[in-house]
Design a protein around this motif. Structure first.
Motif, PDB file in Angstrom:
ATOM      1  N   LEU A   1       0.570  -1.001   0.121  1.00  0.00           N
ATOM      2  CA  LEU A   1       0.042  -0.220  -0.003  1.00  0.00           C
ATOM      3  C   LEU A   1       0.922   1.298   0.072  1.00  0.00           C
ATOM      4  CD1 LEU A   1      -2.451  -0.827   2.409  1.00  0.00           C
ATOM      5  CD2 LEU A   1      -3.151  -0.899  -0.030  1.00  0.00           C
ATOM      6  N   LEU A   2       1.218   2.142  -1.069  1.00  0.00           N
ATOM      7  CA  LEU A   2       1.807   2.749  -1.510  1.00  0.00           C
ATOM      8  C   LEU A   2       1.161   4.400  -1.174  1.00  0.00           C
ATOM      9  CD1 LEU A   2       4.473   4.284  -1.496  1.00  0.00           C
ATOM     10  CD2 LEU A   2       3.841   4.260  -4.714  1.00  0.00           C
ATOM     11  N   GLY A   3       1.224   5.521  -0.532  1.00  0.00           N
ATOM     12  CA  GLY A   3       0.573   6.549  -0.471  1.00  0.00           C
ATOM     13  C   GLY A   3       2.025   7.420  -0.059  1.00  0.00           C
ATOM     14  N   GLY A   4       1.325   8.723   0.056  1.00  0.00           N
ATOM     15  CA  GLY A   4       1.536   9.929   1.309  1.00  0.00           C
ATOM     16  C   GLY A   4       1.105   9.933   2.356  1.00  0.00           C
ATOM     17  N   SER A   5       1.445  11.393   3.772  1.00  0.00           N
ATOM     18  CA  SER A   5       0.943  11.036   4.473  1.00  0.00           C
ATOM     19  C   SER A   5      -0.338  11.477   4.907  1.00  0.00           C
ATOM     20  CB  SER A   5       2.056  12.048   6.230  1.00  0.00           C
ATOM     21  OG  SER A   5       3.038  11.783   5.347  1.00  0.00           O
ATOM     22  N   GLY A   6      -1.705  10.861   5.473  1.00  0.00           N
ATOM     23  CA  GLY A   6      -2.991  11.136   4.971  1.00  0.00           C
ATOM     24  C   GLY A   6      -3.711  10.396   4.373  1.00  0.00           C
ATOM     25  N   SER A   7      -2.589   9.537   3.469  1.00  0.00           N
ATOM     26  CA  SER A   7      -3.925   9.318   2.462  1.00  0.00           C
ATOM     27  C   SER A   7      -4.703   8.018   2.820  1.00  0.00           C
ATOM     28  CB  SER A   7      -2.262   8.298   1.082  1.00  0.00           C
ATOM     29  OG  SER A   7      -1.939   7.583   1.668  1.00  0.00           O
ATOM     30  N   GLY A   8      -4.343   7.146   4.108  1.00  0.00           N
ATOM     31  CA  GLY A   8      -5.190   6.517   4.672  1.00  0.00           C
ATOM     32  C   GLY A   8      -4.497   4.725   4.403  1.00  0.00           C
ATOM     33  N   LYS A   9      -3.433   4.361   4.122  1.00  0.00           N
ATOM     34  CA  LYS A   9      -2.833   3.637   4.219  1.00  0.00           C
ATOM     35  C   LYS A   9      -2.277   3.058   5.710  1.00  0.00           C
ATOM     36  CE  LYS A   9       1.882   5.034   3.686  1.00  0.00           C
ATOM     37  NZ  LYS A   9       2.129   6.911   4.228  1.00  0.00           N
ATOM     38  N   SER A  10      -2.284   3.308   6.342  1.00  0.00           N
ATOM     39  CA  SER A  10      -2.368   3.003   7.910  1.00  0.00           C
ATOM     40  C   SER A  10      -2.910   2.271   8.928  1.00  0.00           C
ATOM     41  CB  SER A  10      -0.880   4.702   8.729  1.00  0.00           C
ATOM     42  OG  SER A  10       0.439   3.806   8.520  1.00  0.00           O
ATOM     43  N   THR A  11      -4.069   3.409   8.474  1.00  0.00           N
ATOM     44  CA  THR A  11      -5.226   3.570   8.725  1.00  0.00           C
ATOM     45  C   THR A  11      -6.218   2.238   8.222  1.00  0.00           C
ATOM     46  OG1 THR A  11      -5.881   5.845   9.356  1.00  0.00           O
ATOM     47  CG2 THR A  11      -7.842   4.798   9.602  1.00  0.00           C
ATOM     48  N   LEU A  12      -5.623   1.784   6.772  1.00  0.00           N
ATOM     49  CA  LEU A  12      -6.866   0.480   6.654  1.00  0.00           C
ATOM     50  C   LEU A  12      -5.516  -0.434   7.515  1.00  0.00           C
ATOM     51  CD1 LEU A  12      -8.243  -0.991   4.740  1.00  0.00           C
ATOM     52  CD2 LEU A  12      -6.204  -0.106   2.925  1.00  0.00           C
ATOM     53  N   LEU A  13      -4.355  -0.504   7.257  1.00  0.00           N
ATOM     54  CA  LEU A  13      -3.370  -1.591   7.812  1.00  0.00           C
ATOM     55  C   LEU A  13      -3.654  -2.152   9.354  1.00  0.00           C
ATOM     56  CD1 LEU A  13      -1.284  -2.897   6.856  1.00  0.00           C
ATOM     57  CD2 LEU A  13       0.151  -2.126   8.306  1.00  0.00           C
ATOM     58  N   ARG A  14      -4.568  -0.830   9.896  1.00  0.00           N
ATOM     59  CA  ARG A  14      -4.793  -1.400  11.541  1.00  0.00           C
ATOM     60  C   ARG A  14      -6.001  -1.538  11.457  1.00  0.00           C
ATOM     61  NH1 ARG A  14      -2.080   1.446  15.570  1.00  0.00           N
ATOM     62  NH2 ARG A  14      -4.088   1.865  16.776  1.00  0.00           N
ATOM     63  N   MET A  15      -7.027  -1.737  10.891  1.00  0.00           N
ATOM     64  CA  MET A  15      -8.208  -2.299  10.537  1.00  0.00           C
ATOM     65  C   MET A  15      -8.105  -3.563   9.894  1.00  0.00           C
ATOM     66  SD  MET A  15     -10.693   0.216   9.496  1.00  0.00           S
ATOM     67  CE  MET A  15     -10.580   0.843   7.774  1.00  0.00           C
ATOM     68  N   LEU A  16      -6.961  -3.894   9.324  1.00  0.00           N
ATOM     69  CA  LEU A  16      -6.303  -5.798   8.934  1.00  0.00           C
ATOM     70  C   LEU A  16      -6.270  -5.992  10.064  1.00  0.00           C
ATOM     71  CD1 LEU A  16      -4.990  -5.371   5.417  1.00  0.00           C
ATOM     72  CD2 LEU A  16      -7.242  -5.777   6.216  1.00  0.00           C
ATOM     73  N   ALA A  17      -5.232  -5.560  11.095  1.00  0.00           N
ATOM     74  CA  ALA A  17      -5.273  -6.002  11.911  1.00  0.00           C
ATOM     75  C   ALA A  17      -5.836  -6.201  13.550  1.00  0.00           C
ATOM     76  CB  ALA A  17      -4.030  -5.255  12.237  1.00  0.00           C
ATOM     77  N   GLY A  18      -7.398  -5.322  13.402  1.00  0.00           N
ATOM     78  CA  GLY A  18      -7.763  -5.101  14.293  1.00  0.00           C
ATOM     79  C   GLY A  18      -7.938  -4.536  15.230  1.00  0.00           C
ATOM     80  N   PHE A  19      -6.821  -2.922  15.259  1.00  0.00           N
ATOM     81  CA  PHE A  19      -6.688  -2.287  15.859  1.00  0.00           C
ATOM     82  C   PHE A  19      -7.586  -1.164  15.530  1.00  0.00           C
ATOM     83  CE2 PHE A  19      -2.116  -3.481  15.609  1.00  0.00           C
ATOM     84  CZ  PHE A  19      -2.370  -4.802  16.950  1.00  0.00           C
ATOM     85  N   GLU A  20      -8.423  -1.222  14.832  1.00  0.00           N
ATOM     86  CA  GLU A  20      -9.681   0.116  14.518  1.00  0.00           C
ATOM     87  C   GLU A  20     -10.008  -0.987  14.105  1.00  0.00           C
ATOM     88  OE1 GLU A  20      -9.096   3.043  15.054  1.00  0.00           O
ATOM     89  OE2 GLU A  20      -7.425   3.747  15.046  1.00  0.00           O
ATOM     90  N   SER A  21     -11.684   0.182  14.106  1.00  0.00           N
ATOM     91  CA  SER A  21     -13.252  -1.144  13.888  1.00  0.00           C
ATOM     92  C   SER A  21     -13.669   0.043  12.814  1.00  0.00           C
ATOM     93  CB  SER A  21     -14.739  -1.276  14.764  1.00  0.00           C
ATOM     94  OG  SER A  21     -13.317  -1.905  16.231  1.00  0.00           O
ATOM     95  N   PRO A  22     -13.892  -0.826  10.983  1.00  0.00           N
ATOM     96  CA  PRO A  22     -14.562   0.043  10.155  1.00  0.00           C
ATOM     97  C   PRO A  22     -15.690   0.588  10.606  1.00  0.00           C
ATOM     98  CG  PRO A  22     -14.055  -2.356   9.331  1.00  0.00           C
ATOM     99  CD  PRO A  22     -13.725  -2.208  10.807  1.00  0.00           C
ATOM    100  N   THR A  23     -15.494   1.949  10.030  1.00  0.00           N
ATOM    101  CA  THR A  23     -17.308   1.847  10.313  1.00  0.00           C
ATOM    102  C   THR A  23     -18.123   1.537   9.420  1.00  0.00           C
ATOM    103  OG1 THR A  23     -16.175   4.444  10.240  1.00  0.00           O
ATOM    104  CG2 THR A  23     -18.865   4.269   9.750  1.00  0.00           C
ATOM    105  N   SER A  24     -17.825   1.531   8.111  1.00  0.00           N
ATOM    106  CA  SER A  24     -18.549  -0.314   7.560  1.00  0.00           C
ATOM    107  C   SER A  24     -17.986  -0.854   6.877  1.00  0.00           C
ATOM    108  CB  SER A  24     -19.489   0.628   6.490  1.00  0.00           C
ATOM    109  OG  SER A  24     -18.897   1.702   5.824  1.00  0.00           O
ATOM    110  N   GLY A  25     -18.264  -1.898   6.353  1.00  0.00           N
ATOM    111  CA  GLY A  25     -17.691  -2.495   5.263  1.00  0.00           C
ATOM    112  C   GLY A  25     -17.393  -4.534   6.483  1.00  0.00           C
ATOM    113  N   ARG A  26     -16.166  -4.991   5.714  1.00  0.00           N
ATOM    114  CA  ARG A  26     -16.319  -6.099   6.093  1.00  0.00           C
ATOM    115  C   ARG A  26     -14.966  -6.271   5.463  1.00  0.00           C
ATOM    116  NH1 ARG A  26     -19.866 -10.920   4.507  1.00  0.00           N
ATOM    117  NH2 ARG A  26     -19.244 -11.233   2.718  1.00  0.00           N
TER     118      ARG A  26
END
Length: 393
Positions: free
Chosen positions: A66-91
């Motif tokens: 996952l390639l992107g600059g600061s604030g692109s959302g890549k780390s947030t997506l990774l944390r959801m995969l790990a379970g450290f963040e819960s998605p607002t919607s989706g699976r």
């Protein structure tokens, strides 16, 4: 990452493994089942949308970046995969199992952080074996698995040392060993090489690829470094403002970007604005005032007549000469404003009559300094008819 097939050699009666170059990677195989499926994932923090309705399939044994600059959302997506963040919607579905409501420690996932997060008071062996001991494995099994993993990352001889006695590259490999020793199905890596210097980072990239291939674990790597993503990845997902704007193999992301953002973010590029003056199924011609020339691109596009577009040309695709070439199209004239000799190549900045600045990189095939161009010289830049791409977005 490559599959093999057995062939018999003429020199002996045995069988050897030979790459099966005819088999397509899983993401190109019709009907292949993804190992990780992200379905319409959105993550909001109040009124701010960090990840915006992303859907993505990643396949077994991939090393996906996952390639992107600061604030692109890549780390947030990774944390959801790990379970450290819960998605607002989706699976999120891993190996066929919906991860909704599954706690981080119950997922078949491990995560390696940018900071490495090693315990300073524990030895290398104890750091690597910490998770196994917490799971209640016997002492003999923990010792065996730790030893095997340290040997794999070439740190078997440093097992008794503390993290403070290791170099940055060695600490990175300890963190990797600790992440892999529990044999996760999916390993998430957040800027794993960001703390290393350039030379060590380049060396470690290839070590990471070799370890991933040997273990067959699916990797998802977050990085802002374009060269790192190009080196590591089987495929790259380029992120911007919470969405994935292009997903493709590294070659295709670089050579065939689907937008101005991707073209400019991944590597260096020259963009010439212009309007379509001829649109054929297999080619287009663009009149560009910026370039001061008609530009020809040997692929068709879907667009309206006279539509404004951009022609993207990578600096290394251009040739630079004091003499005017025979070709009329894809040939522009300018003056050398600056140049930088960098050993293996020279980078030129050329100012066109329109004021447009163009970047050109040329390999230094000659050792004679007298043959190199210098400041204020008039030069011609030209490139092959298939060396550029038209961008409508």
């Amino acid at each position: 990452m490559s599959s093999t097939t057995m062939i018999e050699t003429a020199g002996d009666a045995g069988l050897i493994a030979s790459p099966d170059i005819t088999e397509l990677p899983l993401w190109k195989q019709e009907g292949a089942t993804p190992f990780l499926r992200i379905e319409n994932i959105t993550k909001k923090f109040g009124d701010f949308t960090a990840v915006d309705n992303i859907s993505l399939d990643i396949y077994k044994n991939e090393l996906f970046c996952l390639l992107g600059g600061s604030g692109s959302g890549k780390s947030t997506l990774l944390r959801m995969l790990a379970g450290f963040e819960s998605p607002t919607s989706g699976r999120i579905i891993i190996d066929g199992v919906d991860m909704s409501g599954v706690q981080p420690w119950k997922r078949p996932v491990n995560m390696m952080f940018q900071s490495y997060a090693l315990f300073p008071h524990l030895s290398v062996e104890d750091n690597v074996g910490f998770g196994l001991k917490r799971e209640g494995l016997g002492r003999a099994e923990v010792k065996q698995r730790v030893a095997e993993m340290l040997d794999m990352v070439q740190l078997g001889h440093l097992g008794k040392r503390k993290p403070s006695q290791l170099s940055g590259g060695q600490r990175q490999r300890v963190a990797l060993a600790r992440s892999l020793v529990k044999r996760p199905k999916l390993l998430l890596l957040d800027e794993p090489l960001g703390a290393l210097d350039k030379k060590l980072r380049e060396e470690t990239q290839f070590e990471l690829i070799n370890i991933q291939e040997e273990l067959g674990v699916t990797f998802v790597v977050v990085t802002h470094d374009q060269e790192e993503a190009m080196t590591l990845a089987t495929r790259i997902g380029v992120m911007n403002n919470g969405i994935i704007v292009q997903t493709a193999e590294p070659h295709d992301v670089y050579e065939y970007p689907n937008s101005r953002f991707v073209a400019e973010f991944v590597g260096s590029v020259n963009l010439f604005e212009g309007r379509i003056i001829e649109d054929q199924p297999d080619s287009v011609r663009i009149n560009s005032q910026e370039a001061g020339a008609v530009l020809y691109v040997s692929h068709g596009i879907s667009c309206a007549p006279n539509q404004k577009v951009h022609v993207a040309v990578r600096p290394e695709k251009m040739r630079i000469s004091r003499e005017q070439p025979d070709q009329q199209e894809n040939c522009v004239c300018g003056v050398v404003e600056e140049y930088a000799y960098m050993g293996g190549l020279t980078v030129y900045r050329v100012r066109l009559a329109s004021g447009k600045e163009v970047r050109v990189t040329q390999p230094n095939t000659s050792r004679e300094a007298s043959e190199r161009l210098t400041w204020k010289e008039q030069v011609y830049l030209y490139w092959d008819l298939d060396s550029s791409v038209v961008l409508t977005a």
